[in-house]
Design a protein around this motif. Sequence first.
Motif, PDB file in Angstrom:
ATOM      1  N   MET A   1      55.416  50.440  56.250  1.00  0.00           N
ATOM      2  CA  MET A   1      54.010  50.476  56.574  1.00  0.00           C
ATOM      3  C   MET A   1      53.661  49.225  57.363  1.00  0.00           C
ATOM      4  SD  MET A   1      50.819  50.767  53.993  1.00  0.00           S
ATOM      5  CE  MET A   1      49.209  51.065  54.638  1.00  0.00           C
ATOM      6  N   SER A   2      52.816  49.397  58.345  1.00  0.00           N
ATOM      7  CA  SER A   2      52.434  48.282  59.201  1.00  0.00           C
ATOM      8  C   SER A   2      50.914  48.194  59.261  1.00  0.00           C
ATOM      9  CB  SER A   2      53.004  48.492  60.600  1.00  0.00           C
ATOM     10  OG  SER A   2      52.602  47.452  61.440  1.00  0.00           O
ATOM     11  N   VAL A   3      50.403  46.978  59.255  1.00  0.00           N
ATOM     12  CA  VAL A   3      48.965  46.742  59.306  1.00  0.00           C
ATOM     13  C   VAL A   3      48.594  46.362  60.728  1.00  0.00           C
ATOM     14  CG1 VAL A   3      47.109  45.275  58.442  1.00  0.00           C
ATOM     15  CG2 VAL A   3      48.925  45.990  56.905  1.00  0.00           C
ATOM     16  N   ASP A   4      47.561  47.019  61.268  1.00  0.00           N
ATOM     17  CA  ASP A   4      47.105  46.681  62.614  1.00  0.00           C
ATOM     18  C   ASP A   4      45.869  45.780  62.530  1.00  0.00           C
ATOM     19  OD1 ASP A   4      45.358  48.546  61.648  1.00  0.00           O
ATOM     20  OD2 ASP A   4      45.322  49.785  63.453  1.00  0.00           O
ATOM     21  N   ALA A   5      45.389  45.328  63.682  1.00  0.00           N
ATOM     22  CA  ALA A   5      44.268  44.388  63.737  1.00  0.00           C
ATOM     23  C   ALA A   5      43.000  44.992  63.136  1.00  0.00           C
ATOM     24  CB  ALA A   5      44.030  43.957  65.173  1.00  0.00           C
ATOM     25  N   ALA A   6      42.765  46.273  63.369  1.00  0.00           N
ATOM     26  CA  ALA A   6      41.562  46.913  62.831  1.00  0.00           C
ATOM     27  C   ALA A   6      41.600  46.935  61.306  1.00  0.00           C
ATOM     28  CB  ALA A   6      41.441  48.328  63.378  1.00  0.00           C
ATOM     29  N   THR A   7      42.782  47.160  60.741  1.00  0.00           N
ATOM     30  CA  THR A   7      42.920  47.180  59.284  1.00  0.00           C
ATOM     31  C   THR A   7      42.694  45.794  58.704  1.00  0.00           C
ATOM     32  OG1 THR A   7      44.509  48.988  59.482  1.00  0.00           O
ATOM     33  CG2 THR A   7      44.444  47.833  57.378  1.00  0.00           C
ATOM     34  N   VAL A   8      43.181  44.757  59.385  1.00  0.00           N
ATOM     35  CA  VAL A   8      42.963  43.381  58.931  1.00  0.00           C
ATOM     36  C   VAL A   8      41.467  43.079  58.893  1.00  0.00           C
ATOM     37  CG1 VAL A   8      43.299  40.946  59.512  1.00  0.00           C
ATOM     38  CG2 VAL A   8      45.202  42.542  59.701  1.00  0.00           C
ATOM     39  N   LYS A   9      40.755  43.480  59.930  1.00  0.00           N
ATOM     40  CA  LYS A   9      39.314  43.240  59.968  1.00  0.00           C
ATOM     41  C   LYS A   9      38.598  44.006  58.861  1.00  0.00           C
ATOM     42  CE  LYS A   9      39.225  42.372  64.920  1.00  0.00           C
ATOM     43  NZ  LYS A   9      38.811  42.882  66.233  1.00  0.00           N
ATOM     44  N   ARG A  10      39.050  45.241  58.605  1.00  0.00           N
ATOM     45  CA  ARG A  10      38.427  46.052  57.558  1.00  0.00           C
ATOM     46  C   ARG A  10      38.685  45.443  56.184  1.00  0.00           C
ATOM     47  NH1 ARG A  10      39.610  50.970  54.506  1.00  0.00           N
ATOM     48  NH2 ARG A  10      37.612  51.982  54.112  1.00  0.00           N
ATOM     49  N   ILE A  11      39.905  44.979  55.946  1.00  0.00           N
ATOM     50  CA  ILE A  11      40.230  44.332  54.669  1.00  0.00           C
ATOM     51  C   ILE A  11      39.369  43.091  54.484  1.00  0.00           C
ATOM     52  CG2 ILE A  11      42.034  43.085  53.409  1.00  0.00           C
ATOM     53  CD1 ILE A  11      44.045  45.061  54.665  1.00  0.00           C
ATOM     54  N   GLY A  12      39.227  42.308  55.547  1.00  0.00           N
ATOM     55  CA  GLY A  12      38.391  41.118  55.479  1.00  0.00           C
ATOM     56  C   GLY A  12      36.944  41.463  55.157  1.00  0.00           C
ATOM     57  N   TYR A  27      46.847  36.753  60.017  1.00  0.00           N
ATOM     58  CA  TYR A  27      46.686  37.571  58.816  1.00  0.00           C
ATOM     59  C   TYR A  27      47.488  38.864  58.914  1.00  0.00           C
ATOM     60  CZ  TYR A  27      42.939  34.672  56.885  1.00  0.00           C
ATOM     61  OH  TYR A  27      42.226  33.649  56.353  1.00  0.00           O
ATOM     62  N   GLN A  28      47.553  39.418  60.095  1.00  0.00           N
ATOM     63  CA  GLN A  28      48.306  40.655  60.295  1.00  0.00           C
ATOM     64  C   GLN A  28      49.780  40.431  59.978  1.00  0.00           C
ATOM     65  OE1 GLN A  28      47.694  42.326  64.169  1.00  0.00           O
ATOM     66  NE2 GLN A  28      49.209  43.932  63.892  1.00  0.00           N
ATOM     67  N   SER A  29      50.354  39.343  60.460  1.00  0.00           N
ATOM     68  CA  SER A  29      51.769  39.087  60.187  1.00  0.00           C
ATOM     69  C   SER A  29      51.994  38.779  58.711  1.00  0.00           C
ATOM     70  CB  SER A  29      52.289  37.951  61.066  1.00  0.00           C
ATOM     71  OG  SER A  29      51.620  36.746  60.766  1.00  0.00           O
ATOM     72  N   GLU A  30      51.066  38.065  58.062  1.00  0.00           N
ATOM     73  CA  GLU A  30      51.209  37.764  56.636  1.00  0.00           C
ATOM     74  C   GLU A  30      51.137  39.042  55.798  1.00  0.00           C
ATOM     75  OE1 GLU A  30      48.731  34.675  55.034  1.00  0.00           O
ATOM     76  OE2 GLU A  30      48.976  33.449  56.830  1.00  0.00           O
ATOM     77  N   LEU A  31      50.173  39.908  56.115  1.00  0.00           N
ATOM     78  CA  LEU A  31      50.058  41.155  55.361  1.00  0.00           C
ATOM     79  C   LEU A  31      51.273  42.048  55.568  1.00  0.00           C
ATOM     80  CD1 LEU A  31      46.279  41.963  55.876  1.00  0.00           C
ATOM     81  CD2 LEU A  31      47.405  41.406  53.724  1.00  0.00           C
ATOM     82  N   ASN A  32      51.800  42.101  56.792  1.00  0.00           N
ATOM     83  CA  ASN A  32      53.007  42.892  57.050  1.00  0.00           C
ATOM     84  C   ASN A  32      54.205  42.342  56.290  1.00  0.00           C
ATOM     85  OD1 ASN A  32      51.973  44.947  58.697  1.00  0.00           O
ATOM     86  ND2 ASN A  32      52.005  43.612  60.479  1.00  0.00           N
TER      87      ASN A  32
END
Length: 95
Positions: A1-12, A27-32
């Motif tokens: 599973m990979s997190v994109d920029a939009a998902t990072v913003k939504r999580i934030g 944050y995207q690289s840390e979450l991935n």
Amino acid sequence: MSVDAATVKRIGRLARIRIEENEVEAYQSELNAILGFVEQLGEVNVDGVEAMTSVTPMTLRRRDDVVSDGGYPEKIVSNAPLTEDNFFMVPKVIE
């Protein structure tokens, strides 16, 4: 599973954390990386491993489950401002 920029913003936004545009990639690289580690844990064979509640073996101290009426109503109501026949007396709140 990979997190994109939009998902990072939504999580934030859901976590009510302000994430600036220049922080999204970090944050995207840390979450991935975290999700990659979780996927690795899914590959571990845990068949036959008993579930643990603690890292040290211990048993919970338990008392006998005995139903009793207390037997000391005088002690229970002793600090109440108003009592009658070992019952708490409270002011009327409903007309």
